[in-house]
Every structure is written in C-alpha cells, then in structure tokens.
Design a protein around this motif. Structure first.
Motif, PDB file in Angstrom:
ATOM      1  N   HIS A  36     -46.104 -26.525   3.400  1.00 22.49           N
ATOM      2  CA  HIS A  36     -44.519 -26.625   3.222  1.00 22.49           C
ATOM      3  C   HIS A  36     -44.254 -26.764   1.602  1.00 22.49           C
ATOM      4  CE1 HIS A  36     -41.092 -29.554   2.700  1.00 22.49           C
ATOM      5  NE2 HIS A  36     -40.649 -28.657   3.645  1.00 22.49           N
ATOM      6  N   LYS A  89     -43.460 -17.998   5.273  1.00 22.70           N
ATOM      7  CA  LYS A  89     -42.495 -18.057   6.184  1.00 22.70           C
ATOM      8  C   LYS A  89     -42.881 -18.176   7.594  1.00 22.70           C
ATOM      9  CE  LYS A  89     -41.747 -13.251   6.095  1.00 22.70           C
ATOM     10  NZ  LYS A  89     -40.556 -12.097   5.688  1.00 22.70           N
ATOM     11  N   ASN A  90     -44.009 -17.823   7.997  1.00 23.53           N
ATOM     12  CA  ASN A  90     -44.402 -17.627   9.367  1.00 23.53           C
ATOM     13  C   ASN A  90     -45.393 -19.052   9.702  1.00 23.53           C
ATOM     14  OD1 ASN A  90     -43.394 -15.203   9.753  1.00 23.53           O
ATOM     15  ND2 ASN A  90     -45.229 -14.155   8.914  1.00 23.53           N
ATOM     16  N   ASN A 102     -46.289 -23.023  11.040  1.00 23.26           N
ATOM     17  CA  ASN A 102     -45.642 -23.591  12.014  1.00 23.26           C
ATOM     18  C   ASN A 102     -46.347 -25.134  11.714  1.00 23.26           C
ATOM     19  OD1 ASN A 102     -47.839 -23.768  14.134  1.00 23.26           O
ATOM     20  ND2 ASN A 102     -47.745 -21.859  14.143  1.00 23.26           N
ATOM     21  N   ASN A 103     -45.774 -25.956  12.481  1.00 25.96           N
ATOM     22  CA  ASN A 103     -46.491 -27.253  12.157  1.00 25.96           C
ATOM     23  C   ASN A 103     -46.597 -27.949  13.723  1.00 25.96           C
ATOM     24  OD1 ASN A 103     -43.816 -27.743  13.340  1.00 25.96           O
ATOM     25  ND2 ASN A 103     -43.292 -29.475  12.391  1.00 25.96           N
ATOM     26  N   ASN A 104     -47.289 -27.022  14.434  1.00 17.43           N
ATOM     27  CA  ASN A 104     -47.867 -27.280  15.810  1.00 17.43           C
ATOM     28  C   ASN A 104     -49.199 -27.758  15.812  1.00 17.43           C
ATOM     29  OD1 ASN A 104     -45.389 -26.144  16.897  1.00 17.43           O
ATOM     30  ND2 ASN A 104     -46.309 -24.168  17.144  1.00 17.43           N
ATOM     31  N   TYR A 158     -47.174 -28.618   8.041  1.00 16.27           N
ATOM     32  CA  TYR A 158     -47.485 -27.301   7.619  1.00 16.27           C
ATOM     33  C   TYR A 158     -48.807 -27.177   6.684  1.00 16.27           C
ATOM     34  CZ  TYR A 158     -42.710 -26.653   9.637  1.00 16.27           C
ATOM     35  OH  TYR A 158     -41.522 -26.729  10.170  1.00 16.27           O
ATOM     36  N   ASP A 170     -53.516 -22.398   7.051  1.00 16.86           N
ATOM     37  CA  ASP A 170     -53.288 -21.357   8.170  1.00 16.86           C
ATOM     38  C   ASP A 170     -53.123 -19.881   7.536  1.00 16.86           C
ATOM     39  OD1 ASP A 170     -53.456 -23.478   9.902  1.00 16.86           O
ATOM     40  OD2 ASP A 170     -51.094 -23.787  10.222  1.00 16.86           O
TER      41      ASP A 170
END
Length: 453
Positions: free
Chosen positions: A82, A181-182, A184-186, A192, A196
């Motif tokens: 982020h 931009k791709n 995620n915070n799963n 973020y 990743d």
C-alpha cells in the motif's frame, strides 16, 4: 545508472520507540535514520527521490525542508504494498526504482549499485543468515527464485532455508505500475504486501535477480531503542575497524564514536570516549586525548589535544598543544607551535606562530601575534550588549594575569601589560602599560563577626 528513482518508505510511527518523534527521525551516528538512506540515494545519483510519509509527517517534512524530495502521504498504514502504491502518481513510467525503508539506515552504496546494475527487470537483496527465525525465506527451484514464504506460512522444510528477504528491491517502473494496482489484502493482517509482486513476476516468467550485501548490518532495521543502540555500536565498531586498517591507533574501539567523516594521516592516536562529528581531518601524528568532542574541525600534523577539550569548526595548526578542558569555538584558527591550555576558550580568534594562552583565558574576536603570551585569567571584553568588537594584539606581547582588554583595542608589538589591568585604549609598541587602582591598606578596619547567641 541513469533513470533511477528511489522510493523510501517512511510512514511508520515506531510505537516501540515510545517517542513523540517518528521512527525515521531517531538518530544514529548523529543523523536521523532517514538521512542515512537519503544520503546513500543521492550518492547513487538517483534522479528522483520519493519519500512516503505518515505519522507526524510535518516533523519529517520540516527535517528535510532543504532537500529535493517528492513527498507522498500514506494516511493509513495498510502495509508495504500500500505504501508503494501511494507513489504511483509521481512515479515515472520508464527507468528503474530502488525501494528502500527509512528505518534501515546503513544500506551501502556499493550494495545498491550492484542491485541497480543487474540486467534483470526485477532484482532483490537477499542474504544468508544463521538464525532466520521470523523472516521471509527465499524459495528457489533450479537456482531461481520462485517465492517468498513468511515464517508463519513456511513448512518445516522451508524453515530450514537460511536465505532471507531483506525488503530491498530494484524493479522496472513499468512492472510497478502494472503489478501494484493488482495487489489485494486477502490475508490475516488485512494488509497489502509488497512481496506479492514477486509472485506476480514469477508467474509472468520474469527471472528475479538476487544480490547480497557485503555486511549483514546493511539490512538491519530499527524498531525500538534496544535495536537502535545495538545498531549504533555495530556501526561504530565498523567505522573504527576501517580507521584502524588505515593505521589509526584507537585505544578502545568499543568507546569510539564517529558521527560524520574523518580523514586521517599516519600514526594518529585516539583515546577513549572521543566523539567526532561532521567532517574532520587529522594530520600525521595527531593525538586526541580521552573525552574530547571534535566537530567540523581540522587538526594539522604533530598536534596533541589533551583530554576533555571541545572543538567546533576550528582550524588547528602544526605542533600545537591544546587542553586540557580547552574550548575552540567557530573560526578559532591557530598557526604553528601554539599552546592553548587549561580552561582556555577561543572564539573567532586567530593565534599566530608560537602564541600561548596556557591558563583560564577567554579570547573572543581577536588576533594574537607571534610569540605573544596571554596570562592566566585574561579576557577580551568583546561585547557591549549590542555589538561585537575586535581586539588586536601584536607580536612578542606579554599580557599579565587577570587582565581585561576592552575592545576595540590594539596592543602594538612588544607591549607588556601589568597584571590586573583593565585596558581601554590602544597601546603603542614597546610600552609597559598598567591600569589598576593603587594598593591601599586601611588602618583601623576590623572584620565584622557574628555575635554569639
């Protein structure tokens, strides 16, 4: 390299510091943590420096108000991915970016040069350490990086891996614009993660290059006062070692502090608890006594500085004897074979060859000629409450003890000033001058005594 951008993550609060200052403003070797990182980036020739700020951002921006920086705010701290996302609006679409952390202060220029000069579009800094517990492991297949696995997600086999992720990357800006931009915070933390993008690059067939730092301390971060103190001592030991390799005799490296740069000649000796700040130069055979603090000063060959002396922007000539407990303030300049003794203070004063002030004197806004001797307790009264004035003292002058020279005033060559005098007017050369009240004995005077109750 050309077209290099540096992104520095500096938004964290540093809760464990227990401080009103942001973590990146905590000092190491006399400079804020973030200053170390920014200085390294500038040495690399980074064309654009982006700093991501957050907690107490005004303090951070004010501390670097004179620097050329693109400031980007991360109002909410939602992870490293982020943080770098916030930089996308000001991030060039061409070239590469180094991604650094403001609380990892000692990353070396040589290390980052190797990282930024790889042929890969995606490079990262990794290192093998003896105890990797708690750190992300680098998983390889056929020698190639295929993943970063965090401690909590690692299998027993993966936990045996000693190669860890430092969190330092050099990535094509086009990749950052595409992948960030791709994110995620799963995940359990709801954050973020920058790591990743490693998986995204592997999935796209991009081969990831790795570079290792020369020293482990280059990737060590700071989260609390204990880590800060430990890293300080590690860095000071490293600097002491480099100086000793140049021939400096440091009496005890564990009690040495260099908070800037030091250029040395041969056979320099530094005793315990010496603090060196800013940019300093010591010539051949300089000896620095215990407990001295020397800031932005130059000391020429053969000079001996006795213990507990303080220098601030001073220039000291050859074969001087300084101290103990002397203080040389800005624009104190001494020539050859000058003696500055116990509890003597110089401010904006120049002393010519062979001049001496050996005891308990203050010389401010003065020039002192060759072979002149300043007696104990003598001062130049250079300030009238509004303006500063100059005292000029010629060659071969002898100034007695407890003299006050009220500026502006000039003493010619070979003047002798009687002890206890207050001099308010110029004195021509070769004169004896005495300016004090005549000693008087008062007959019949009795000292008062307390009455017994």
């Amino acid at each position: 390299m050309t077209n290099l951008t540096t992104i520095i993550m500096a938004a964290g609060k540093g809760t464990r510091m227990k401080s009103t200052r942001p973590k990146v403003l905590q000092p190491l070797a006399g400079k804020p943590l973030l200053q170390h990182v920014l200085t390294t980036a500038k040495k690399l020739g980074s064309q654009k420096n982006i700093i991501i700020y957050g907690f107490e951002g005004r303090q951070v921006k004010d501390a670097f108000a004179n620097e050329s920086i693109d400031w980007v705010e991360q109002a909410e701290q939602l992870g490293t991915g982020h943080a770098v996302q916030m930089a996308l609006p000001v991030l060039p679409t061409d070239g590469k970016s180094l991604i650094l952390s403001g609380d990892v202060p000692l990353i070396g220029v040589d290390t980052l040069e190797k990282l930024s000069n790889t042929d890969s579009r995606f490079a990262m800094l990794t290192i093998n350490i003896a105890n990797p517990f708690g750190l992300g492991r680098i998983v390889r297949k056929d020698g190639k990086v295929i993943a970063i696995v965090e401690e909590k997600d690692a299998t027993d086999t993966q936990k045996q891996i000693s190669e860890i992720n430092s969190g330092v990357y050099c990535v094509d800006n086009a990749i950052l614009h595409n992948y960030l931009k791709n994110l995620n915070n799963n995940n359990a933390q709801g954050e973020y993660y920058l790591t990743d993008i490693v998986k995204m690059a592997v999935d796209d067939g991009i081969e990831i290059a790795t570079v290792s730092p020369t020293y482990q301390f280059e990737i060590e971060g700071v989260n609390d006062r204990i880590q800060l103190a430990n890293l300080e001592r590690t860095w000071q030991a490293h600097q002491a070692e480099n100086l000793m390799k140049q021939g400096v005799h440091i009496i005890d490296p564990s009690r040495f502090d260099l908070r800037g740069t030091l250029t040395v000649g041969r056979d320099v000796e530094i005793d315990i608890n010496v603090i060196i700040e800013g940019d300093c130069t010591f010539g051949d055979n300089v000896k620095i006594g215990a407990g001295c603090v020397i800031k932005n000063s130059h000391i020429a060959s053969g000079t001996v500085v006795q213990p507990y002396s303080l220098f601030d922007n001073a220039v000291v000539g050859e074969q001087n004897q300084i101290g103990t407990f002397s203080r040389l303030r800005p624009n104190a300049v001494t020539a050859k074979d000058v003696h500055i003794g116990n509890f003597v203070e110089l401010k904006n004063t120049q002393m010519a060859d062979g001049a001496k002030a050996n005891h308990l004197a203050y010389l401010g806004d003065s020039t002192v000629g060759e072979r002149t001797n300043i007696g104990a307790g003598t001062i130049t009264a250079n300030y009238d409450g509004v303006n500063k004035f100059k005292t000029t003292i010629g060659n071969d002058v002898s100034v007695g003890s407890n003299v006050v020279l009220v500026a502006p005033v000039t003493l010619g060559d070979k003047v002798t000033v009687g002890a206890g005098s207050t001099i308010t007017k110029d004195v021509a050369e070769d004169k004896l001058v005495v300016a004090r009240g005549r000693q008087t004995v008062i007959d019949g005077w009795v000292r008062p005594v307390k009455e017994k109750k």
